[in-house]
Design a protein around this motif. Structure first.
Motif, mmCIF file in Angstrom:
data_model
loop_
_atom_site.group_PDB
_atom_site.id
_atom_site.type_symbol
_atom_site.label_atom_id
_atom_site.label_comp_id
_atom_site.label_asym_id
_atom_site.label_seq_id
_atom_site.Cartn_x
_atom_site.Cartn_y
_atom_site.Cartn_z
ATOM 1 N N ARG A 120 19.481 25.816 39.656
ATOM 2 C CA ARG A 120 18.294 26.429 40.258
ATOM 3 C C ARG A 120 17.269 25.383 40.683
ATOM 4 N N ALA A 121 17.258 24.255 39.968
ATOM 5 C CA ALA A 121 16.332 23.185 40.333
ATOM 6 C C ALA A 121 16.743 22.509 41.635
ATOM 7 N N TRP A 122 18.062 22.390 41.840
ATOM 8 C CA TRP A 122 18.573 21.716 43.040
ATOM 9 C C TRP A 122 19.623 22.587 43.727
ATOM 10 N N ALA A 124 20.472 12.121 38.289
ATOM 11 C CA ALA A 124 21.095 12.082 36.964
ATOM 12 C C ALA A 124 20.263 12.900 35.979
ATOM 13 N N VAL A 125 20.949 13.686 35.149
ATOM 14 C CA VAL A 125 20.286 14.528 34.158
ATOM 15 C C VAL A 125 20.921 14.256 32.802
ATOM 16 N N VAL A 134 28.049 17.777 38.966
ATOM 17 C CA VAL A 134 29.190 17.142 38.297
ATOM 18 C C VAL A 134 28.809 16.918 36.838
ATOM 19 N N LEU A 135 29.641 17.403 35.935
ATOM 20 C CA LEU A 135 29.376 17.279 34.504
ATOM 21 C C LEU A 135 30.239 16.183 33.898
ATOM 22 N N MET A 191 23.865 15.821 48.253
ATOM 23 C CA MET A 191 23.513 15.021 47.074
ATOM 24 C C MET A 191 24.214 15.590 45.839
ATOM 25 N N THR A 192 24.637 14.713 44.966
ATOM 26 C CA THR A 192 25.273 15.107 43.712
ATOM 27 C C THR A 192 24.274 15.036 42.571
ATOM 28 N N VAL A 193 24.340 16.019 41.671
ATOM 29 C CA VAL A 193 23.587 15.973 40.420
ATOM 30 C C VAL A 193 24.589 15.659 39.317
#
Length: 362
Positions: free
Chosen positions: A26-28, A81-82, A34-35, A1-3
């Motif tokens: 650390r959460a995932w 997504a963040v 990816v930024l 999975m991508t964040v």
């Protein structure tokens, strides 16, 4: 999975988000981070291992997702997504358009998103750490650090390579992205003259657009070869390397000041429209002197305004020179304690009391 993380802003914004980015990892754990950010800045963070890849983005533009990154491998349609860009609704909608499996962002009714409440009076670093900690991503101001507290050999002129390429020099960065945060060039020239007269090796830094400003400061300083002008000639990696080994960085409230925080380089920073309690240093506080003549009881002012901020206009040359002398003559503290800036409601030369800050971009 991508964040997929959105923070498509400038250098200072990116650096104040480093702690939260480490919290995302650390959460995932094990996920690809990816930024979405300007390419040179994002790639620099990827080179430091802060993120895995950069999706080139500038401001709140539509993100091409799924995205074929380096090597042609395309991300799956789904992602986490963040939003580390702003409070919404625009930035929320940019990420919602990627159709993520989940969105971590501050609460925003207009975007139809429920999340933690936004706090106008919160330091920028603590704000984003709080958001990420809400899903178990431990992070704190110490996570801002990008290198050892001191480079090998120390920061003095006796350091290895101290006389080469500006290493061990006093860096003066007179520019800023907005006129509101640009202290007058004539005052910078007087500071540079004083530093050169004390025998310091002074290097001026700035962007390509700031070459004229730096040339004026150097000319008016009238210090000859004791002052060198590196403006417009340093990419981000070279600028970061220079800051990391400098004896001192003197600047306004702009991105390069956050490099000093990241590398533990002693600094003197001039604040204007934004209180240092909201955007100032968060770690190694004895190393970083901040000068602010603002009134915490006054309404917030625009840090991107087109004229010199009154609080910055009140900063005298003698106060800046004195702060530089103090920073250069006192050995840097080695403690790693983290302290939230605080202090009186009068002008000060360390930490200032908080006042409301302008809203983050949507």
């Amino acid at each position: 999975m991508t964040v997929l993380v959105l923070r498509a802003l400038g250098l200072g914004d990116a650096l104040t988000g480093v702690a939260a980015l480490r919290g995302v990892r650390r959460a995932w754990p094990g996920h690809r981070v990816v930024l979405a950010a300007p390419r040179p800045l994002g790639q620099w963070l990827a080179d430091h291992g802060i993120v895995d890849a950069v999706l080139p983005a500038q401001g709140l533009t539509r993100l091409p997702w799924p995205w074929a990154g380096p090597g042609g491998a395309q991300d799956a349609p789904g992602c986490l997504a963040v939003n580390l860009h702003g409070r919404g609704p625009e930035s929320h909608r940019v990420l919602q358009a990627t159709r993520p499996d989940a969105l971590l962002a501050f609460d925003n009714t207009d975007a139809g998103h429920i999340g933690p409440d936004w706090d106008e009076n919160e330091h920028e670093v603590l704000r984003w750490c709080r958001l990420v900690r809400s899903v178990g991503g431990h992070c704190e101001p110490e996570d801002l650090r990008l290198g050892p507290l001191d480079p090998p050999g120390g920061r003095g002129q006796e350091s290895t390579g101290a006389q080469q390429g500006g290493r061990g020099a006093v860096l003066v960065h007179p520019g800023a992205a907005a006129e509101a945060r640009r202290w007058p060039a004539a005052r910078w020239a007087r500071v540079v003259h004083a530093l050169a007269a004390q025998g310091h090796d002074v290097v001026l830094t700035g962007s390509e657009a700031e070459r004229g400003l730096c040339a004026r400061v150097r000319l008016e300083a009238d210090a000859g070869d004791a002052v060198r002008d590196a403006s417009g000639r340093l990419g981000l990696p070279a600028l970061a390397d220079l800051v990391s080994t400098a004896r001192l960085l003197v600047s306004g409230d702009t991105g390069v000041a956050h490099l000093a925080t990241a590398y533990g380089t002693p600094s003197v920073t001039l604040f204007g429209p934004t209180p240092p309690a909201l955007w100032g240093p968060m770690i190694d506080l004895p190393r970083h002197l901040v000068i602010w003549h603002g009134d915490p009881d006054a309404p917030p002012r625009d840090p991107n305004a087109g004229r010199l901020d009154p609080a910055l206009a009140q900063v005298p040359v003698d106060e800046v020179v004195a702060a530089c002398e103090s920073a250069l003559t006192q050995p840097p503290a080695t403690g790693n304690g983290t302290t939230t800036p605080s202090g009186s409601d009068r002008p000060s030369s360390r930490h200032a009391a908080p006042s409301p800050a302008p809203s983050a971009p949507g």
